[in-house]
Design an enzyme around this catalytic site. Structure first.
Site, PDB file in Angstrom:
ATOM      1  N   GLY A  92      -4.703  -2.611  14.479  1.00 41.90           N
ATOM      2  CA  GLY A  92      -5.634  -1.728  16.007  1.00 41.90           C
ATOM      3  C   GLY A  92      -3.559  -2.130  16.851  1.00 41.90           C
ATOM      4  NE  ARG A 149     -13.807   0.837  10.175  1.00 40.07           N
ATOM      5  CZ  ARG A 149     -14.305   2.211  11.418  1.00 40.07           C
ATOM      6  NH1 ARG A 149     -15.171   2.434  11.071  1.00 40.07           N
ATOM      7  NH2 ARG A 149     -13.729   2.358  13.016  1.00 40.07           N
ATOM      8  CE1 TYR A 206     -14.556  -1.691  24.412  1.00 38.55           C
ATOM      9  CE2 TYR A 206     -14.543  -1.248  27.325  1.00 38.55           C
ATOM     10  CZ  TYR A 206     -14.102  -1.547  25.698  1.00 38.55           C
ATOM     11  OH  TYR A 206     -13.254  -2.624  25.646  1.00 38.55           O
ATOM     12  CE  LYS A 231     -15.480  -5.089  24.393  1.00 37.25           C
ATOM     13  NZ  LYS A 231     -14.696  -5.530  23.317  1.00 37.25           N
TER      14      LYS A 231
HETATM   15  N1  SER Z   1      -8.210  -0.532  27.615  1.00 35.28           N
HETATM   16  C1  SER Z   1      -9.788  -0.687  27.788  1.00 35.28           C
HETATM   17  C2  SER Z   1     -10.459   1.206  27.633  1.00 35.28           C
HETATM   18  O1  SER Z   1      -9.892   2.133  28.039  1.00 35.28           O
HETATM   19  C3  SER Z   1     -10.280  -1.098  28.105  1.00 35.28           C
HETATM   20  O2  SER Z   1     -10.356  -2.572  27.880  1.00 35.28           O
HETATM   21  O3  SER Z   1     -11.387   0.930  26.475  1.00 35.28           O
END
Ligand code: SER
Length: 316
Positions: A11, A35, A140, A144
């Site tokens: 990534g 992956r 997301y 987190k």
């Molecule tokens: N850069 C990430 C996002 O925009 C934030 O942690 O999802």
């Protein structure tokens, strides 16, 4: 850190991190896994094809390679996560659970990146404190916060050496980010060099924290090498080296590409995510507890991005 397993190694962060770890700790001591294996990372050193939700393979690789540290980067970002929350939960939470259990079993130190996405609309927006309200409104962000709490729990309950930072938007030229809200601040450089024009999906006046990748890589290495006795806020530290809005980055690029132009076609989903995040973080805990000391501001980053990206684009 002596022998390190990196998940999600192909990534945006992993691509830069692998180069740095391999030169610092030795190629044979850095085990990459992901992956997707279609990148140059695969050829440069040890690599395993690994889906972090596959706990058996994850455990076997960590055990076989006898690693003492896991840097767990495998994750889905904010914008993609809103399209597919169940995939996000599986990778971001179940994958992390595997990383925690394996680290506990094999007595590894564990780095897990959190994010500015761990904050929400109820969080103080300016100079956002290290300890504050965290009620995110994205899948997301929820993953987190869950990750931060799980990492703290494993530290408190089992003495596991978990450490993490809340990364802001990360800007780099080696690999593209994979579907986040802050991605506009990477795409703008590509389009400035290729087309002389960029259409921003984030609106004028929207401030977010950002950092250049070399500073982010130093964060990971510095916090993992820090004296554990000094780490009070293990999971996770606010880090950031600049806060800007689209017009600021445009003006920084114009210093190098005077004819560069920008307009807006705001994406409502990513705009509302951006508006739920802080404008600028207080990073004093990271400075005090492990010497966080970023080197790049906006103009210095722009100069370096344009230098490297123009060579990359020309060589294609
Ligand atoms: N850069 C990430 C996002 O925009 C934030 O942690 O999802």
């Amino acid at each position: 850190m002596k022998k390190i397993l990196v998940t999600g190694a192909t990534g945006q962060i992993g691509t830069d991190l692998l180069d740095e770890l391999r030169s610092k700790y030795g190629i044979e001591n850095v085990i990459a896994s992901a992956r997707n294996k279609k990148t140059h990372i695969v050829e440069k050193g040890p690599f395993y094809s690994l889906d972090c939700t596959d706990s058996k393979s994850f455990f076997e690789i960590a055990k076989k390679e006898n690693v003492d540290t896991i840097i767990h980067l495998a994750a889905i970002l904010s914008a993609v996560g809103e399209q597919n929350p169940s995939l996000l939960w599986d990778i971001n939470v179940n994958g992390l659970y595997n990383a925690l259990e394996i680290s506990k079993e094999l007595n590894c130190s564990l780095f897990v990146p959190s994010s500015i996405g761990a904050f929400g609309p109820g969080t103080p927006k300016d100079n956002t404190p290290q300890l504050t309200i965290q009620r995110p409104t994205t899948a997301y962000g929820i993953s987190k916060v869950t990750g931060e709490l799980l990492c703290d729990y494993y530290h408190l309950k089992y003495g596991l050496d978990t450490r993490g930072v809340r990364f802001p938007g990360l800007i780099s030229y080696k690999a593209l980010p994979g579907g986040g809200t802050t991605d506009y601040a990477v795409h703008i450089y590509y389009d400035a060099l290729k087309k002389g024009h960029y259409t921003s999906f984030i609106d004028k006046g929207t401030y977010m924290d950002m950092m250049y990748m070399p500073d982010a890589i130093n964060c990971i290495i510095d916090i993992m090498e820090a004296n554990p006795d000094k780490l009070i806020d293990r999971n996770a530290f606010n880090v950031s080296s600049m806060s800007f809005e689209p017009e600021d980055i445009k003006n920084s690029i114009i210093k190098h590409i005077p004819n560069f132009t920008m307009d807006y076609d705001v994406d409502p989903v990513r705009q509302s995510i951006a508006e739920s995040w802080p404008n600028s973080l207080d990073v004093s805990a990271a400075k005090e507890q492990w010497g966080f000391n970023p080197k790049y501001d906006l103009d210095k980053m722009t100069e370096d991005m344009i230098f490297h990206l123009s060579r990359k684009i020309m060589s294609k």
